[in-house]
Motif scaffolding. Structure first.
Motif, short mmCIF file in Angstrom:
data_model
loop_
_atom_site.label_atom_id
_atom_site.label_comp_id
_atom_site.label_asym_id
_atom_site.label_seq_id
_atom_site.Cartn_x
_atom_site.Cartn_y
_atom_site.Cartn_z
N SER A 95 -3.05 69.10 57.34
CA SER A 95 -2.20 68.22 58.16
C SER A 95 -3.01 67.63 59.32
N HIS A 97 -2.21 67.18 62.74
CA HIS A 97 -1.99 67.46 64.16
C HIS A 97 -3.33 67.79 64.82
N SER A 101 -3.01 72.06 63.27
CA SER A 101 -3.00 71.72 61.84
C SER A 101 -2.82 72.95 60.95
N ARG A 111 4.40 67.61 51.24
CA ARG A 111 5.55 67.72 52.15
C ARG A 111 5.20 68.54 53.38
N CYS A 113 2.28 69.15 54.72
CA CYS A 113 1.23 68.56 55.55
C CYS A 113 1.54 67.14 56.00
N GLN A 116 3.70 64.80 61.65
CA GLN A 116 4.66 65.50 62.48
C GLN A 116 4.58 65.00 63.91
N PRO A 117 5.57 65.28 64.73
CA PRO A 117 5.48 64.92 66.15
C PRO A 117 4.33 65.66 66.83
N HIS A 122 4.69 73.38 66.73
CA HIS A 122 5.23 74.31 65.72
C HIS A 122 6.75 74.33 65.74
N ASP A 125 10.02 70.41 62.61
CA ASP A 125 9.35 69.34 61.87
C ASP A 125 7.83 69.52 61.99
N SER A 126 7.34 70.61 61.42
CA SER A 126 5.92 70.96 61.44
C SER A 126 5.64 71.75 60.18
N ARG A 130 8.49 73.45 58.02
CA ARG A 130 8.81 72.99 56.66
C ARG A 130 8.76 74.15 55.66
#
Length: 265
Positions: A95, A97, A101, A111, A113, A116-117, A122, A125-126, A130
């Protein structure tokens, strides 16, 4: 010390309760697990075999946020050799971030990875959020709940009143800049309370995997129990005032005056 084969480790993981075809978020210390056949790669093969081709394996690949993050090359920070090896394997997604990450392999990897905001790193929506949404399991292999990122998901769902900002380097339109990322940060030692909460309800399975003590629970169970306790005491995960824990004192100082309850001090 006994060196179990990859097949033996797979059998131990299945006996512990790892679900074939499921989503498995793993926090591990290879120092605790070793030796096993094939080293860290052997452990990764065992974990992937335990969830099977229809399952998805997830690991944290967090960084220090002090440089521009490239998911293809930036090394992890404090995540251990297994996670550092895992994200570099062919077919593993990571991911984006810049500090928080995760890496994943399997049908649900894309999905998990997905973007995300920035804050909280964490939240629901991370990647760990998920895993929770997908009904995944959390495996602590040679580590304790103090390393369990899913408990930060519970903090976000419970709207805990503390939030600490840390600088993180981002790249925007090709230019590096530093932004403050707010998160529910503290020393995390009291995440260990989850052991008792889960054990008393029979929601945590424990055993040996390799040479390490292992804990396995459903993410849904973990989050539900933690949110229940946070509803009773929103500061339950912070070390008590006066214990000299600088990280928890900083988190406690961030609590707005109208959110402080005297009996939770």
């Amino acid at each position: 010390m006994h060196e179990p084969s990859v097949g033996q480790v797979v059998a131990e993981l299945r006996a512990l309760g790892v679900r074939p075809g499921g989503v498995l978020l793993v926090h591990t210390s290879f120092k605790a697990v070793r030796p096993i056949e094939g080293g860290p790669l052997g452990l990764i093969r065992a974990l992937r075999a335990a969830v099977g081709d229809d399952g998805t394996l997830v690991m944290p690949t967090m960084t220090d946020g002090q440089r521009v993050f490239d998911p293809r090359s930036t090394p992890t920070c404090g995540m251990g050799i297994t996670a550092e090896t895992f994200w570099r394997q062919p077919g593993v997604l990571r991911s984006g971030h810049p500090g928080g990450s995760f890496a994943a392999a399997g049908p649900q990897a894309e999905r998990i990875c997905a973007p995300q905001p920035l804050s909280p790193p964490h939240g629901p929506d991370s990647p760990p959020g998920r895993v929770h949404e997908l009904g995944g399991q959390v495996l602590l292999l040679g580590v304790t709940h103090s390393e369990n990122t899913t408990l930060h998901v519970a903090e976000a769902i419970a709207w805990v009143p503390y939030s600490v900002a840390h600088p993180c380097v981002l790249e925007v339109d090709g230019v590096a800049r530093t932004e403050m990322v707010h998160e529910t940060d503290h020393c995390c030692r009291r995440f260990g309370l989850a052991d008792g909460w889960l054990r008393e309800r029979g929601l945590q399975r424990e055993g040996r995997v390799g040479n390490a003590h292992a804990r396995l629970c459903d993410s849904h169970d973990l989050v539900a129990v933690a949110v229940e306790h946070l509803a009773m005491n929103p500061l339950v995960f912070l070390c008590p005032r006066g214990e000299g824990c600088e990280q928890c004192d900083v988190a406690r100082a961030s609590v707005p005056a109208d959110r402080v309850r005297g009996d939770h001090e």
